[in-house]
Design a protein around this motif. Structure first.
Motif, PDB file in Angstrom:
ATOM      1  N   ASN A  23       0.467  -1.304  -0.431  1.00  8.63           N
ATOM      2  CA  ASN A  23       0.135   0.365  -0.286  1.00  8.63           C
ATOM      3  C   ASN A  23       0.676   1.824  -0.229  1.00  8.63           C
ATOM      4  O   ASN A  23       1.828   1.034  -0.086  1.00  8.63           O
ATOM      5  CB  ASN A  23      -1.043  -0.111   0.949  1.00  8.63           C
ATOM      6  CG  ASN A  23      -2.025   0.633   1.019  1.00  8.63           C
ATOM      7  OD1 ASN A  23      -2.050   1.333   0.286  1.00  8.63           O
ATOM      8  ND2 ASN A  23      -3.506   0.553   1.856  1.00  8.63           N
ATOM      9  N   ARG A  24       0.241   2.443   0.176  1.00  7.53           N
ATOM     10  CA  ARG A  24       1.142   3.751   0.447  1.00  7.53           C
ATOM     11  C   ARG A  24      -0.032   4.258   1.402  1.00  7.53           C
ATOM     12  O   ARG A  24      -0.424   3.856   2.105  1.00  7.53           O
ATOM     13  CB  ARG A  24      -0.029   4.319  -1.274  1.00  7.53           C
ATOM     14  CG  ARG A  24       1.205   4.104  -2.396  1.00  7.53           C
ATOM     15  CD  ARG A  24       2.134   4.839  -2.454  1.00  7.53           C
ATOM     16  NE  ARG A  24       2.924   5.978  -2.667  1.00  7.53           N
ATOM     17  CZ  ARG A  24       2.789   6.635  -3.060  1.00  7.53           C
ATOM     18  NH1 ARG A  24       2.473   6.679  -3.634  1.00  7.53           N
ATOM     19  NH2 ARG A  24       3.243   7.605  -2.690  1.00  7.53           N
ATOM     20  N   VAL A  62      -8.151  -7.116   2.295  1.00  3.60           N
ATOM     21  CA  VAL A  62      -6.669  -6.884   0.965  1.00  3.60           C
ATOM     22  C   VAL A  62      -5.481  -7.537   2.276  1.00  3.60           C
ATOM     23  O   VAL A  62      -5.038  -6.942   2.906  1.00  3.60           O
ATOM     24  CB  VAL A  62      -6.701  -5.846   1.166  1.00  3.60           C
ATOM     25  CG1 VAL A  62      -5.308  -4.878   0.231  1.00  3.60           C
ATOM     26  CG2 VAL A  62      -8.202  -5.115  -0.207  1.00  3.60           C
ATOM     27  N   GLN A  63      -4.768  -8.005   1.624  1.00  2.71           N
ATOM     28  CA  GLN A  63      -3.665  -9.192   2.407  1.00  2.71           C
ATOM     29  C   GLN A  63      -2.544  -8.053   1.854  1.00  2.71           C
ATOM     30  O   GLN A  63      -1.649  -7.629   1.127  1.00  2.71           O
ATOM     31  CB  GLN A  63      -3.428 -10.119   1.891  1.00  2.71           C
ATOM     32  CG  GLN A  63      -1.928 -10.602   2.391  1.00  2.71           C
ATOM     33  CD  GLN A  63      -1.415 -12.451   1.674  1.00  2.71           C
ATOM     34  OE1 GLN A  63      -2.457 -13.062   0.947  1.00  2.71           O
ATOM     35  NE2 GLN A  63      -0.507 -12.514   2.814  1.00  2.71           N
ATOM     36  N   GLY A  64      -2.056  -7.620   3.049  1.00  3.11           N
ATOM     37  CA  GLY A  64      -1.436  -6.638   3.339  1.00  3.11           C
ATOM     38  C   GLY A  64      -1.153  -4.956   2.869  1.00  3.11           C
ATOM     39  O   GLY A  64      -0.401  -4.161   2.916  1.00  3.11           O
ATOM     40  N   TYR A  65      -2.734  -4.509   2.968  1.00  2.00           N
ATOM     41  CA  TYR A  65      -2.824  -3.491   3.415  1.00  2.00           C
ATOM     42  C   TYR A  65      -2.543  -2.635   4.456  1.00  2.00           C
ATOM     43  O   TYR A  65      -2.262  -1.306   4.241  1.00  2.00           O
ATOM     44  CB  TYR A  65      -4.815  -3.771   3.546  1.00  2.00           C
ATOM     45  CG  TYR A  65      -5.064  -2.399   3.773  1.00  2.00           C
ATOM     46  CD1 TYR A  65      -5.702  -1.303   3.060  1.00  2.00           C
ATOM     47  CD2 TYR A  65      -5.506  -1.921   4.796  1.00  2.00           C
ATOM     48  CE1 TYR A  65      -6.103  -0.835   2.575  1.00  2.00           C
ATOM     49  CE2 TYR A  65      -5.958  -0.375   4.969  1.00  2.00           C
ATOM     50  CZ  TYR A  65      -5.804   0.391   3.777  1.00  2.00           C
ATOM     51  OH  TYR A  65      -6.828   1.532   4.118  1.00  2.00           O
ATOM     52  N   GLY A  66      -1.867  -2.798   5.267  1.00  4.28           N
ATOM     53  CA  GLY A  66      -1.387  -2.482   6.249  1.00  4.28           C
ATOM     54  C   GLY A  66       0.395  -2.187   5.830  1.00  4.28           C
ATOM     55  O   GLY A  66       0.829  -1.408   7.060  1.00  4.28           O
ATOM     56  N   SER A  81       6.460   5.993  -1.733  1.00  9.41           N
ATOM     57  CA  SER A  81       6.007   5.694  -3.410  1.00  9.41           C
ATOM     58  C   SER A  81       5.740   5.019  -4.595  1.00  9.41           C
ATOM     59  O   SER A  81       6.276   3.680  -3.998  1.00  9.41           O
ATOM     60  CB  SER A  81       7.747   6.372  -3.578  1.00  9.41           C
ATOM     61  OG  SER A  81       8.367   6.019  -4.027  1.00  9.41           O
ATOM     62  N   HIS A  82       5.858   6.117  -5.341  1.00 11.46           N
ATOM     63  CA  HIS A  82       5.331   4.870  -6.854  1.00 11.46           C
ATOM     64  C   HIS A  82       5.924   4.226  -6.969  1.00 11.46           C
ATOM     65  O   HIS A  82       6.171   2.792  -6.855  1.00 11.46           O
ATOM     66  CB  HIS A  82       4.824   5.625  -7.999  1.00 11.46           C
ATOM     67  CG  HIS A  82       4.105   6.250  -8.121  1.00 11.46           C
ATOM     68  ND1 HIS A  82       2.443   5.405  -7.842  1.00 11.46           N
ATOM     69  CD2 HIS A  82       3.395   7.737  -7.514  1.00 11.46           C
ATOM     70  CE1 HIS A  82       1.087   6.317  -7.301  1.00 11.46           C
ATOM     71  NE2 HIS A  82       1.534   8.042  -7.305  1.00 11.46           N
ATOM     72  N   THR A  83       7.305   4.810  -6.964  1.00 10.07           N
ATOM     73  CA  THR A  83       8.879   3.549  -7.372  1.00 10.07           C
ATOM     74  C   THR A  83       9.109   2.556  -6.600  1.00 10.07           C
ATOM     75  O   THR A  83       9.793   1.705  -6.707  1.00 10.07           O
ATOM     76  CB  THR A  83       9.843   4.563  -7.784  1.00 10.07           C
ATOM     77  OG1 THR A  83       9.899   5.893  -8.434  1.00 10.07           O
ATOM     78  CG2 THR A  83      11.428   3.893  -7.934  1.00 10.07           C
ATOM     79  N   ALA A  84       9.113   2.980  -5.018  1.00  6.83           N
ATOM     80  CA  ALA A  84       9.239   1.643  -3.877  1.00  6.83           C
ATOM     81  C   ALA A  84       8.090   0.708  -4.261  1.00  6.83           C
ATOM     82  O   ALA A  84       8.759  -0.246  -3.924  1.00  6.83           O
ATOM     83  CB  ALA A  84       9.123   3.055  -2.302  1.00  6.83           C
ATOM     84  N   VAL A  85       7.424   1.067  -4.498  1.00  3.24           N
ATOM     85  CA  VAL A  85       6.060  -0.257  -4.697  1.00  3.24           C
ATOM     86  C   VAL A  85       6.492  -0.865  -5.595  1.00  3.24           C
ATOM     87  O   VAL A  85       6.359  -2.272  -5.796  1.00  3.24           O
ATOM     88  CB  VAL A  85       5.027   0.511  -4.469  1.00  3.24           C
ATOM     89  CG1 VAL A  85       3.693  -0.419  -5.000  1.00  3.24           C
ATOM     90  CG2 VAL A  85       4.145   1.482  -3.443  1.00  3.24           C
ATOM     91  N   ALA A  86       6.899  -0.272  -6.552  1.00  4.59           N
ATOM     92  CA  ALA A  86       7.605  -0.619  -7.921  1.00  4.59           C
ATOM     93  C   ALA A  86       8.293  -1.793  -7.399  1.00  4.59           C
ATOM     94  O   ALA A  86       8.680  -2.684  -8.358  1.00  4.59           O
ATOM     95  CB  ALA A  86       7.715  -0.289  -9.163  1.00  4.59           C
TER      96      ALA A  86
END
Length: 374
Positions: free
Chosen positions: A234-235, A259-263, A268-273
């Motif tokens: 998540n963000r 949602v598994q991992g919601y917490g 950033s978008h880059t870190a999520v990617a």
């Protein structure tokens, strides 16, 4: 233990030395002239000034710097000699780095003394197109150089910074048709006031699921994320993408804890990617550009507008006008259109808040009924 602290001088006649320290200059003058008075004359200083400075340095550093033999000229002590040697060694070894730092500082301060240059402070929700805009605006050869001082924070924090006077512009994003009861409306409406704030058009962008190459879990919707038990990243709270996700979940009737991992969140978008690319997660919500940069697949979910908000009072200030002019150029809009997942949308135009943010609806005032004759 003695520590080194760096200083620099800003003046019309700062000289050509890349880095200066008054103590080595004093010691060098004494070594060359053989006396305090000679050193003072060489440095165009008074005897009293040089003598007092050397004594203060001796107290601060805890060692004798100058020695006098009977009938002999002044000489550097062993401690003073080693200090002068150390300074020469450091300057010789670090000359390339010092020269580069010196050049960077001069370039940076040149902006302050250029009457045609502008600096614009922008707090913004993380967006790679803004980084592209910063580079585009700073290209040499422009008649009015524009330097964007961008600090990426959450959308909510960006608007808060604008309202507190910490920046001139705030970047945030909303879906095209957010309803009056949406979390988007409840989040941004208290912070943006018609008559006080103005919106400048910037871009339309796509947000969606960033998934591993080939989309091995076959994820097409957030419902698929829940159904497959995919590990989601998540963000953080306060980010515009977190607001978007919560609205999308509410529209789909999905509880956040399903949602598994919601917490779990990344900044950033880059870190999520990167988390998805590293195998730490199966999916995350973000922009296409970040997904493509990490070799991921991208599943589009929603179109949104990226806005630049400012106070009405700053709308026609020179720096803001320079940005609005730049955003309207065909060169910039062509560059933005080439960014995956982006399209120019009313670039540089001042937009009506009631049109862009549909929860702002203003009822027309009813004409007053004429009073009855007495």
């Amino acid at each position: 233990m003695h520590r080194v602290q760096l200083h620099y001088t800003l003046s019309r006649d700062a000289g050509n030395a890349l880095i200066r320290n008054p103590l080595p200059e004093l010691l060098q003058a004494v070594a060359e002239r053989g006396s305090i008075s000679g050193a003072a004359r060489g440095l165009d200083l008074s005897y009293r000034h040089v003598w007092g400075a050397l004594k203060r340095w001796e107290e601060q550093l805890g060692g004798e710097l100058i020695v006098w033999g009977k009938g002999q000229s002044a000489q550097l002590s062993e401690f003073g000699t080693k200090l002068l040697w150390a300074e020469r060694q450091a300057q010789a070894r670090l000359a390339p780095q010092i020269a580069a730092l010196h050049a960077d500082l001069e370039r940076a301060f040149a902006v302050a003394f250029d009457p045609d240059a502008h600096v614009l402070t922008l707090y913004a929700s993380h967006d790679d197109a803004l980084a592209t805009l910063r580079a585009h605006a700073a290209q040499p050869g422009s008649a009015s150089p524009l330097h964007l001082d961008i600090r990426f924070v959450g959308s909510v924090d960006a608007i808060r910074a604008l309202n507190e006077g910490r920046c001139t512009l705030a970047g945030f994003h909303t879906v095209e048709h957010a309803g009056a009861e949406s979390l988007t409306a409840h989040t941004y409406k208290p912070q943006l006031q018609p008559g006080l704030h103005k919106l400048i058009g910037f871009a339309q962008r796509t947000q969606g699921l960033m998934v591993a190459h080939g989309n091995p879990l076959g994820l097409r919707t957030l419902a698929d994320v829940v159904r497959t038990g995919a590990r989601f990243v998540n963000r953080p709270l306060g980010s515009g993408t977190r607001v978007l996700l919560d609205d999308l979940l509410a529209q789909s009737g999905i509880a956040a804890d399903a949602v598994q991992g919601y917490g779990l969140h990344e900044p950033s978008h880059t870190a999520v990617a990167q988390a998805v690319a590293a195998g730490a997660a199966d999916a995350g919500l973000g922009i296409e550009l970040a997904a493509r940069a990490r070799g991921l697949d991208f599943v589009p979910l929603v179109q949104e507008r990226y806005h630049l908000a400012c106070l009405k009072a700053s709308l026609d200030q020179p720096a803001t006008l320079a940005l609005r002019t730049l955003l309207r150029t065909t060169q910039w809009q062509a560059q933005l259109a080439a960014v995956p997942g982006y399209a120019p949308l009313h670039c540089g135009e001042v937009l009506a808040m009631s049109t862009v943010l549909p929860w702002w609806k203003f009822a027309r005032r009813k004409p007053e009924r004429p009073g009855r004759a007495g």
